[in-house]
Design an enzyme around this catalytic site. Structure first.
Site, mmCIF file in Angstrom:
data_model
loop_
_atom_site.group_PDB
_atom_site.id
_atom_site.type_symbol
_atom_site.label_atom_id
_atom_site.label_comp_id
_atom_site.label_asym_id
_atom_site.label_seq_id
_atom_site.Cartn_x
_atom_site.Cartn_y
_atom_site.Cartn_z
ATOM 1 N N LYS A 101 0.834 -1.205 0.000
ATOM 2 C CA LYS A 101 0.000 0.000 0.000
ATOM 3 C C LYS A 101 0.868 1.255 0.000
ATOM 4 O O LYS A 101 1.528 1.569 0.978
ATOM 5 C CB LYS A 101 -0.927 0.037 1.218
ATOM 6 C CG LYS A 101 -1.912 1.208 1.148
ATOM 7 C CD LYS A 101 -2.320 1.705 2.510
ATOM 8 C CE LYS A 101 -3.037 3.035 2.398
ATOM 9 N NZ LYS A 101 -2.153 4.138 1.910
ATOM 10 N N GLY A 143 7.229 5.691 7.653
ATOM 11 C CA GLY A 143 6.397 6.882 7.731
ATOM 12 C C GLY A 143 6.613 7.606 9.045
ATOM 13 O O GLY A 143 7.675 7.504 9.663
ATOM 14 N N SER A 144 5.595 8.305 9.496
ATOM 15 C CA SER A 144 5.730 9.131 10.691
ATOM 16 C C SER A 144 5.771 8.284 11.955
ATOM 17 O O SER A 144 5.207 7.180 12.016
ATOM 18 C CB SER A 144 4.565 10.121 10.778
ATOM 19 O OG SER A 144 3.362 9.451 11.122
ATOM 20 N N THR A 145 6.403 8.815 12.971
ATOM 21 C CA THR A 145 6.467 8.130 14.253
ATOM 22 C C THR A 145 5.077 7.956 14.850
ATOM 23 O O THR A 145 4.754 6.905 15.417
ATOM 24 C CB THR A 145 7.373 8.904 15.214
ATOM 25 O OG1 THR A 145 8.713 8.881 14.707
ATOM 26 C CG2 THR A 145 7.360 8.290 16.609
ATOM 27 N N GLY A 192 3.446 5.112 13.159
ATOM 28 C CA GLY A 192 4.153 3.900 13.548
ATOM 29 C C GLY A 192 3.743 3.409 14.916
ATOM 30 O O GLY A 192 3.594 2.192 15.143
ATOM 31 N N CYS A 204 13.778 11.312 6.005
ATOM 32 C CA CYS A 204 13.923 11.039 7.433
ATOM 33 C C CYS A 204 15.374 11.099 7.883
ATOM 34 O O CYS A 204 15.662 11.361 9.046
ATOM 35 C CB CYS A 204 13.308 9.689 7.779
ATOM 36 S SG CYS A 204 13.830 8.347 6.707
#
Length: 482
Positions: free
Chosen positions: A175, A227-229, A232, A283
């Site tokens: 995805k 992706g973003s923390t 996550g 990142c």
């Protein structure tokens, strides 16, 4: 016609019939419609992946056969490299030189690297103390894995998750981020063309709901997320319900330490590139610059002057160094961080505003921004901005700078600028980060592990470490006395 979902080897619309749009961030114009997957589509894709995992066409394919298929995917990526690079630039905004020379090239390299590993995934003979007993281990695929990728390097990151997952014999539901789905759909098509059996690779486009359904699906054995923390953490919590395996590559706030004896001109050039590649939407980008107090003013003056010379423009212009930010939403986010830095007392040396002018007014462009006089407790020093924003600090001695560089929730990458090799090794050992660079840009290579400490994630991608992320170890005991 909207771009469709790849499920079980077929291109199909979303079960709901819903579609979304993707836009060119350099001009704000619509590029394409794409299917908006929902829970029914996730269920269908997971079912197709499970069926493919059990199908002898994939299950019994030799390691050499898997390797040949991955090698073929690399061939096809190289065949279509120019078209893929242009598609990635139009959808994401990054300069065409970056999509050509890094993004697409790296994807092909990753497939070739793991094509070679397909025949080298081995168990071990164990020395057990039980008489007349043979014990050995097998490395086996997990089953169905969900791969969720971000919008900043969509094609490359999809490749570096997909290749090791396939090399180890898993099947996949992939995805991409809803902002940048187009190159991942193309990758799915290339996998089919290469001869990878139907259902082994499934691609679902859509927003957060599709991602949540994939994470929660009990037919998925593992989630690999970049992706973003914040997201996550949500994934880790949701996956705990059925103890699903999870690997996470999340945010970063990389420190760059410039020592007193460093070559300042080299540090300026390297840090400028390390901070601003893909307009800071990386990142591993360098964001916090700790400069020896005797050199801080010189460094600030030189890097601010250099930043002002960088060409801002649409990514399809080969002279462009800084492309647009990915969306209006992200432009607003970066602007908010910059305004907050000024309000908290940081000195704005250059930049700090939306870029304007011919060819820029309709896109999401932002000027390269340099702050000095930044304190460690300021928001711009603590939180990941994910944009072209550099914060400069000064320090007095090594113990101080190590403590301050490590005073962060993140630990993905760091860089040291020094001409003292002993100092480089000493500092590298003391910095809390998954990767420490010395006198160079942040690099990714198929053979080198990538991942972080703390809120930068769990697990490692690339190298042999990725093989561990996609396999289980099984022990086999054999009684030799019977």
């Amino acid at each position: 016609m909207a771009e469709q979902l790849l499920i079980g080897g077929e291109w199909v619309p979303a079960a709901s019939g819903q579609v979304s749009e993707t836009f060119d961030p350099a001009g704000g114009t619509k590029l394409a419609d794409f299917a908006e997957a929902g829970s029914a589509d996730v269920d269908a894709a997971v079912g197709a992946a499970r069926a493919a995992f059990e199908d002898p066409a994939w299950r019994d394919l030799s390691p050499d056969g898997r390797g040949r298929l991955l090698w073929k995917v690399a061939d096809l990526i190289e065949r279509d490299a120019a078209a893929l690079a242009e598609l990635e630039t139009r959808d994401q905004g990054m300069p065409i030189a970056l999509t050509t020379n890094v993004n697409v090239t790296l994807a092909a390299q990753v497939f070739r690297y793991y094509a070679g590993w397909a025949t080298k995934i081995e168990g071990k003979l164990s020395s057990v103390s039980v008489p007349d007993t043979l014990h050995y281990t097998r490395r086996e695929p997990l089953g169905v894995v969900g791969l969720i990728t971000p919008w900043n390097f969509p094609f490359a990151i999809a490749a570096w998750k997909l290749a090791p997952a396939l090399a180890t014999g898993n099947t996949v539901v992939l995805k991409p981020a809803e902002q940048t789905p187009l190159s991942t759909l193309k990758l799915g098509a290339l996998c089919l063309e290469a001869g990878i059996p139907a259902g082994v690779v499934n691609v679902l486009t859509g927003g957060p709901e599709a991602g949540k359904a994939l994470v929660a699906h009990r037919g998925v054995n593992k989630i690999s997320f970049t992706g973003s923390t914040e997201v996550g953490q949500q994934i880790a919590g949701a996956a705990a319900a059925d103890l699903k395996r999870v690997s996470l590559e999340l945010g970063g706030k990389a420190p760059s330490i410039i020592t007193r004896g460093a070559d300042i001109d080299a540090a300026v050039a390297g840090n400028l590139q390390g901070a601003l590649f893909n307009t800071g939407q990386a990142c591993g980008a360098y964001t916090r610059f700790y400069v020896d107090a005797e050199r801080a003013d010189e460094f600030t003056e030189k890097i601010a002057a250099a930043a002002q010379t960088l060409k801002i423009g649409p990514g399809l212009d080969f002279d462009t160094v800084l492309g647009p930010l990915v969306s209006q939403e992200h432009l607003d986010r970066v602007t908010g961080y910059v305004d907050g830095g000024v309000e908290q007392g940081a000195q704005l040396v250059t930049g700090g505003k939306r870029a304007s002018g011919p060819g820029l007014d309709d896109g999401y462009f932002f000027t390269p921004t340099v702050f000095s006089g930044v304190r460690d407790d300021m928001t711009i020093a603590r939180e990941e901005i994910f944009g072209p924003v550099l914060s400069i600090f000064s320090y007095e001695d090594e113990d101080e700078v190590v403590a301050r560089a490590n005073d962060t929730d993140y630990g993905l990458a760091a860089v040291l600028w020094t001409q003292d090799l002993t100092s480089a090794h000493r500092l590298a050992a003391r910095i809390h980060a998954g990767t420490v660079f010395v006198n160079q840009l942040p690099l990714i290579d198929p053979g080198a592990p990538w991942g972080g400490f703390g809120l930068s994630g769990w697990g490692r991608e690339m190298g042999t470490y990725a093989l561990d992320e996609f396999t289980e170890t099984k022990g086999v005991w054999v009684n030799l006395a019977r």
